[in-house]
Design a protein around this motif. Sequence first.
Motif, PDB file in Angstrom:
ATOM      1  N   ARG A 131     -43.833  57.842 -15.919  1.00 30.61           N
ATOM      2  CA  ARG A 131     -43.081  56.882 -16.740  1.00 30.61           C
ATOM      3  C   ARG A 131     -42.030  57.594 -17.587  1.00 30.61           C
ATOM      4  N   GLN A 132     -42.402  58.745 -18.126  1.00 33.56           N
ATOM      5  CA  GLN A 132     -41.434  59.537 -18.893  1.00 33.56           C
ATOM      6  C   GLN A 132     -40.268  59.970 -18.003  1.00 33.56           C
ATOM      7  N   ALA A 133     -40.595  60.376 -16.783  1.00 33.17           N
ATOM      8  CA  ALA A 133     -39.560  60.773 -15.830  1.00 33.17           C
ATOM      9  C   ALA A 133     -38.645  59.601 -15.491  1.00 33.17           C
ATOM     10  N   LEU A 134     -39.240  58.410 -15.398  1.00 31.19           N
ATOM     11  CA  LEU A 134     -38.437  57.216 -15.114  1.00 31.19           C
ATOM     12  C   LEU A 134     -37.433  56.956 -16.230  1.00 31.19           C
ATOM     13  N   TRP A 135     -37.884  57.033 -17.478  1.00 30.55           N
ATOM     14  CA  TRP A 135     -36.981  56.826 -18.605  1.00 30.55           C
ATOM     15  C   TRP A 135     -35.887  57.892 -18.643  1.00 30.55           C
ATOM     16  N   ALA A 136     -36.266  59.133 -18.348  1.00 31.97           N
ATOM     17  CA  ALA A 136     -35.265  60.209 -18.315  1.00 31.97           C
ATOM     18  C   ALA A 136     -34.229  59.931 -17.231  1.00 31.97           C
ATOM     19  N   GLY A 137     -34.702  59.508 -16.047  1.00 32.61           N
ATOM     20  CA  GLY A 137     -33.784  59.204 -14.958  1.00 32.61           C
ATOM     21  C   GLY A 137     -32.858  58.054 -15.288  1.00 32.61           C
ATOM     22  N   ILE A 138     -33.371  57.050 -15.998  1.00 34.08           N
ATOM     23  CA  ILE A 138     -32.540  55.914 -16.385  1.00 34.08           C
ATOM     24  C   ILE A 138     -31.447  56.362 -17.361  1.00 34.08           C
ATOM     25  N   VAL A 161     -40.761  65.919 -18.578  1.00 34.75           N
ATOM     26  CA  VAL A 161     -39.947  65.427 -19.682  1.00 34.75           C
ATOM     27  C   VAL A 161     -40.846  64.990 -20.836  1.00 34.75           C
ATOM     28  N   GLY A 162     -40.429  65.341 -22.053  1.00 35.49           N
ATOM     29  CA  GLY A 162     -41.171  64.965 -23.245  1.00 35.49           C
ATOM     30  C   GLY A 162     -40.367  64.039 -24.136  1.00 35.49           C
ATOM     31  N   GLY A 163     -40.967  63.653 -25.241  1.00 32.07           N
ATOM     32  CA  GLY A 163     -40.306  62.745 -26.173  1.00 32.07           C
ATOM     33  C   GLY A 163     -39.026  63.314 -26.748  1.00 32.07           C
ATOM     34  N   ASP A 164     -39.017  64.604 -27.073  1.00 36.68           N
ATOM     35  CA  ASP A 164     -37.810  65.239 -27.610  1.00 36.68           C
ATOM     36  C   ASP A 164     -36.676  65.226 -26.596  1.00 36.68           C
ATOM     37  N   ASP A 165     -37.020  65.420 -25.324  1.00 39.43           N
ATOM     38  CA  ASP A 165     -36.003  65.384 -24.276  1.00 39.43           C
ATOM     39  C   ASP A 165     -35.376  63.998 -24.173  1.00 39.43           C
ATOM     40  N   LEU A 166     -36.201  62.964 -24.255  1.00 32.57           N
ATOM     41  CA  LEU A 166     -35.691  61.594 -24.188  1.00 32.57           C
ATOM     42  C   LEU A 166     -34.793  61.291 -25.385  1.00 32.57           C
ATOM     43  N   ALA A 167     -35.176  61.794 -26.547  1.00 36.55           N
ATOM     44  CA  ALA A 167     -34.343  61.593 -27.737  1.00 36.55           C
ATOM     45  C   ALA A 167     -32.988  62.282 -27.571  1.00 36.55           C
ATOM     46  N   GLY A 168     -33.003  63.486 -27.007  1.00 44.11           N
ATOM     47  CA  GLY A 168     -31.747  64.194 -26.760  1.00 44.11           C
ATOM     48  C   GLY A 168     -30.863  63.460 -25.775  1.00 44.11           C
ATOM     49  N   LEU A 169     -31.460  62.912 -24.734  1.00 47.21           N
ATOM     50  CA  LEU A 169     -30.692  62.139 -23.751  1.00 47.21           C
ATOM     51  C   LEU A 169     -30.139  60.860 -24.377  1.00 47.21           C
ATOM     52  N   GLY A 170     -30.922  60.242 -25.262  1.00 49.31           N
ATOM     53  CA  GLY A 170     -30.432  59.048 -25.951  1.00 49.31           C
ATOM     54  C   GLY A 170     -29.218  59.365 -26.815  1.00 49.31           C
ATOM     55  N   ALA A 171     -29.255  60.482 -27.521  1.00 49.11           N
ATOM     56  CA  ALA A 171     -28.113  60.895 -28.345  1.00 49.11           C
ATOM     57  C   ALA A 171     -26.902  61.210 -27.474  1.00 49.11           C
ATOM     58  N   VAL A 224     -40.982  57.750  -3.717  1.00 51.56           N
ATOM     59  CA  VAL A 224     -41.090  58.533  -2.479  1.00 51.56           C
ATOM     60  C   VAL A 224     -41.722  59.893  -2.748  1.00 51.56           C
ATOM     61  N   SER A 225     -41.308  60.550  -3.829  1.00 54.00           N
ATOM     62  CA  SER A 225     -41.862  61.877  -4.129  1.00 54.00           C
ATOM     63  C   SER A 225     -43.345  61.797  -4.459  1.00 54.00           C
ATOM     64  N   TRP A 226     -43.767  60.696  -5.071  1.00 53.50           N
ATOM     65  CA  TRP A 226     -45.188  60.525  -5.405  1.00 53.50           C
ATOM     66  C   TRP A 226     -46.035  60.401  -4.142  1.00 53.50           C
ATOM     67  N   HIS A 227     -45.585  59.580  -3.213  1.00 52.65           N
ATOM     68  CA  HIS A 227     -46.381  59.328  -2.004  1.00 52.65           C
ATOM     69  C   HIS A 227     -46.199  60.412  -0.946  1.00 52.65           C
ATOM     70  N   ALA A 228     -45.010  61.036  -0.915  1.00 54.99           N
ATOM     71  CA  ALA A 228     -44.741  62.032   0.125  1.00 54.99           C
ATOM     72  C   ALA A 228     -44.922  63.461  -0.379  1.00 54.99           C
ATOM     73  N   ALA A 229     -45.259  63.612  -1.667  1.00 53.32           N
ATOM     74  CA  ALA A 229     -45.480  64.937  -2.269  1.00 53.32           C
ATOM     75  C   ALA A 229     -44.252  65.830  -2.116  1.00 53.32           C
ATOM     76  N   THR A 230     -43.079  65.268  -2.401  1.00 51.30           N
ATOM     77  CA  THR A 230     -41.838  66.031  -2.354  1.00 51.30           C
ATOM     78  C   THR A 230     -41.349  66.298  -3.777  1.00 51.30           C
ATOM     79  N   ALA A 231     -40.373  67.191  -3.904  1.00 52.34           N
ATOM     80  CA  ALA A 231     -39.795  67.501  -5.213  1.00 52.34           C
ATOM     81  C   ALA A 231     -39.087  66.268  -5.768  1.00 52.34           C
ATOM     82  N   ALA A 232     -39.443  65.869  -6.979  1.00 56.94           N
ATOM     83  CA  ALA A 232     -38.923  64.624  -7.538  1.00 56.94           C
ATOM     84  C   ALA A 232     -37.407  64.665  -7.727  1.00 56.94           C
ATOM     85  N   GLY A 233     -36.893  65.762  -8.329  1.00 58.45           N
ATOM     86  CA  GLY A 233     -35.457  65.845  -8.580  1.00 58.45           C
ATOM     87  C   GLY A 233     -34.637  65.790  -7.312  1.00 58.45           C
TER      88      GLY A 233
END
Length: 280
Positions: free
Chosen positions: A14-21, A130-140, A239-248
């Motif tokens: 979920r954190q990765a999803l927010w970062a990606g958005i 990704v952590g909370g600080d990273d999301l805050a930085g992306l928001g800024a 896809v990366s979750w089910h296929a075990a591939t690199a998310a990025g």
Amino acid sequence: MEWLFDPFQVSFVRQALWAGILVSLICAVAGTWVVLRGMAFLGDAMSHGMLLGVALASLAGVNVLVGALLSAAGMALGVSVLGRSPRLSQDTAIGLLFAGMLALGVIVVSHSRSFAVDLTAFLFGDVLAVGGDDLAGLGAALALTVAVAALGHRAFVALAFDPRKAHTLGLRPRAAQVLLTGLVTVAIVASFHIVGTLLVFGLLIAPAAAAALWARSIVTIMLGAALLGIVSTVTGLVVSWHAATAAGATIAAAAVGLFFVSAVAGLLRQRLAARTEAAS
């Protein structure tokens, strides 16, 4: 539909999803101007040329974002200086600095046995960490990106379509180019340490290029690019979750794949329109 929602039951996904958005929104704004202005090569050079600054910052014990920012700024300044030569085109200047800075970065990495930055992480990032600080930085960074884009919108439009008219209107095209380069720099630097240079560049170019094939206004291109970037993020994470591939890498591949789908659909639409017109 459980296969679609299962990955997002886990907190780090979920954190990765927010970062990606957030990255998708940042790149939609900056990427639209990159596509319209024809700055894709500069964006690629900046994203990979940052390795030198990241490597030196890591060895000096400084925040890698500082090194990335200085490296990207140095790249932009070098392109501006070399591009003024009547015997060198801007593409030549970008290519020289790209190759030189990337080569020096690899030399620094290979020479240091205690180097703390993994090249794989540099290219593909670690979106699942990704952590909370990273999301805050992306928001800024998103707020700054939107503010700069709004401030320079009129000048960016003139610069993208008719630089000479921009000068005539007193919009200072050189200053607009510097501001636009700064916009791209913010997008790349703010996102690379989370999602990697490959993903940043993929989301910077592919969604905006795909949207530009269909949209008729700049705002529509930005909105379409944001939507496609978010779809790419969701698709890549599932896809990366089910296929075990690199998310990025999977997210970047999804973004490029959507561009080709859009391009093929656009070509089919043109052919259908041509046949309809011929038949009538």
